[in-house]
Design an enzyme around this catalytic site. Sequence first.
Site, PDB file in Angstrom:
ATOM      1  N   SER A  15       7.503  30.273  -5.589  1.00 32.62           N
ATOM      2  CA  SER A  15       7.495  29.135  -4.660  1.00 32.62           C
ATOM      3  C   SER A  15       6.682  29.442  -3.405  1.00 32.62           C
ATOM      4  CB  SER A  15       8.926  28.725  -4.296  1.00 32.62           C
ATOM      5  OG  SER A  15       9.614  29.775  -3.652  1.00 32.62           O
ATOM      6  N   ASN A  16       6.693  30.697  -2.964  1.00 31.79           N
ATOM      7  CA  ASN A  16       5.859  31.049  -1.809  1.00 31.79           C
ATOM      8  C   ASN A  16       4.381  31.098  -2.196  1.00 31.79           C
ATOM      9  OD1 ASN A  16       7.674  31.511   0.525  1.00 31.79           O
ATOM     10  ND2 ASN A  16       8.635  32.955  -0.871  1.00 31.79           N
ATOM     11  N   MET A 104       8.616  42.408  -6.143  1.00 28.71           N
ATOM     12  CA  MET A 104       9.781  43.284  -6.211  1.00 28.71           C
ATOM     13  C   MET A 104       9.398  44.665  -6.741  1.00 28.71           C
ATOM     14  SD  MET A 104      11.910  41.290  -4.870  1.00 28.71           S
ATOM     15  CE  MET A 104      13.420  42.217  -5.098  1.00 28.71           C
ATOM     16  N   HIS A 105       8.518  45.323  -6.020  1.00 26.08           N
ATOM     17  CA  HIS A 105       8.134  46.689  -6.370  1.00 26.08           C
ATOM     18  C   HIS A 105       7.730  47.398  -5.091  1.00 26.08           C
ATOM     19  CE1 HIS A 105       6.265  50.037  -8.545  1.00 26.08           C
ATOM     20  NE2 HIS A 105       5.250  49.912  -7.717  1.00 26.08           N
ATOM     21  N   ILE A 106       8.322  48.549  -4.844  1.00 28.52           N
ATOM     22  CA  ILE A 106       8.005  49.317  -3.643  1.00 28.52           C
ATOM     23  C   ILE A 106       6.739  50.122  -3.906  1.00 28.52           C
ATOM     24  CG2 ILE A 106       8.796  51.109  -2.056  1.00 28.52           C
ATOM     25  CD1 ILE A 106      11.673  50.277  -2.800  1.00 28.52           C
ATOM     26  N   ASN A 124       3.405  41.390   3.733  1.00 26.87           N
ATOM     27  CA  ASN A 124       4.566  41.113   2.890  1.00 26.87           C
ATOM     28  C   ASN A 124       5.487  40.116   3.572  1.00 26.87           C
ATOM     29  OD1 ASN A 124       6.524  41.649   0.693  1.00 26.87           O
ATOM     30  ND2 ASN A 124       7.740  42.609   2.312  1.00 26.87           N
ATOM     31  N   HIS A 126       9.353  39.175   4.022  1.00 27.06           N
ATOM     32  CA  HIS A 126      10.695  39.727   3.828  1.00 27.06           C
ATOM     33  C   HIS A 126      11.705  38.802   4.499  1.00 27.06           C
ATOM     34  CE1 HIS A 126      13.789  42.576   2.966  1.00 27.06           C
ATOM     35  NE2 HIS A 126      14.129  42.687   4.231  1.00 27.06           N
ATOM     36  N   GLU A 195      10.586  30.330   4.680  1.00 22.50           N
ATOM     37  CA  GLU A 195       9.620  31.242   4.067  1.00 22.50           C
ATOM     38  C   GLU A 195       8.317  30.528   3.732  1.00 22.50           C
ATOM     39  OE1 GLU A 195      12.885  34.094   1.746  1.00 22.50           O
ATOM     40  OE2 GLU A 195      11.477  32.862   0.614  1.00 22.50           O
TER      41      GLU A 195
END
Length: 213
Positions: A15-16, A104-106, A124, A126, A195
């Site tokens: 959605s973002n 969803m990955h660092i 990013n 958050h 967001e």
Amino acid sequence: MTGKNLTVLISGNGSNLQALIDACGTDALPNAKIVHVISNRKAAYGLERASKASIPTSYHNLIPYKKKHPSDLDLARSEYDADLANMIINHAPRTDLIVCAGWMHIVTPNFLNPIAEAGIRIINLHPALPGEFAGANAIGRAWEAGQKEELKRTGVMIHEVIAEVDAGDAIVTREVEIRVGETEEQLAERMHTVEHKLIVEGTRKTLEALMKQ
């Protein structure tokens, strides 16, 4: 603002990403174009959103790297991140800015260092304010703090990406009230609305800063 190219990293619904797609070429993001969308999840609906907008997509998942190095997760992640960086750096047209929109990955220095050397910025989204609720499930943890500790507000930020999770300098922030009696889902819905606006604003500010360099 002269034309700037974006690569957007996603993991889910997108959605973002959709907010960015809708903003590109308008007064909100003039002369900005999304040239590549990468997902680490094959079933991410954001890939379909990108395809509908005729944006090239890639799927890049960690599992094959884990299978290659079953006893060394750090090595698997390092190789994954190095390949992710190459995927972006070698993509044409050139990327000016990477936007992590629900990614969803660092990422590790194996990703960040070559990206920096290539002169590409990375930001990013958050769903928390600076220094608060870093990592996963930020909205849920903020809602719980509202119930148990009477926390009155949380928020959303767009920030620079560094090796430390959700700790880079904030580009733009917005507070969101935690309302008495609302469910976690209701808070999340209001957060997502914020967001969608903030990711466009943060992207615009970053691109404007790039133009001044």
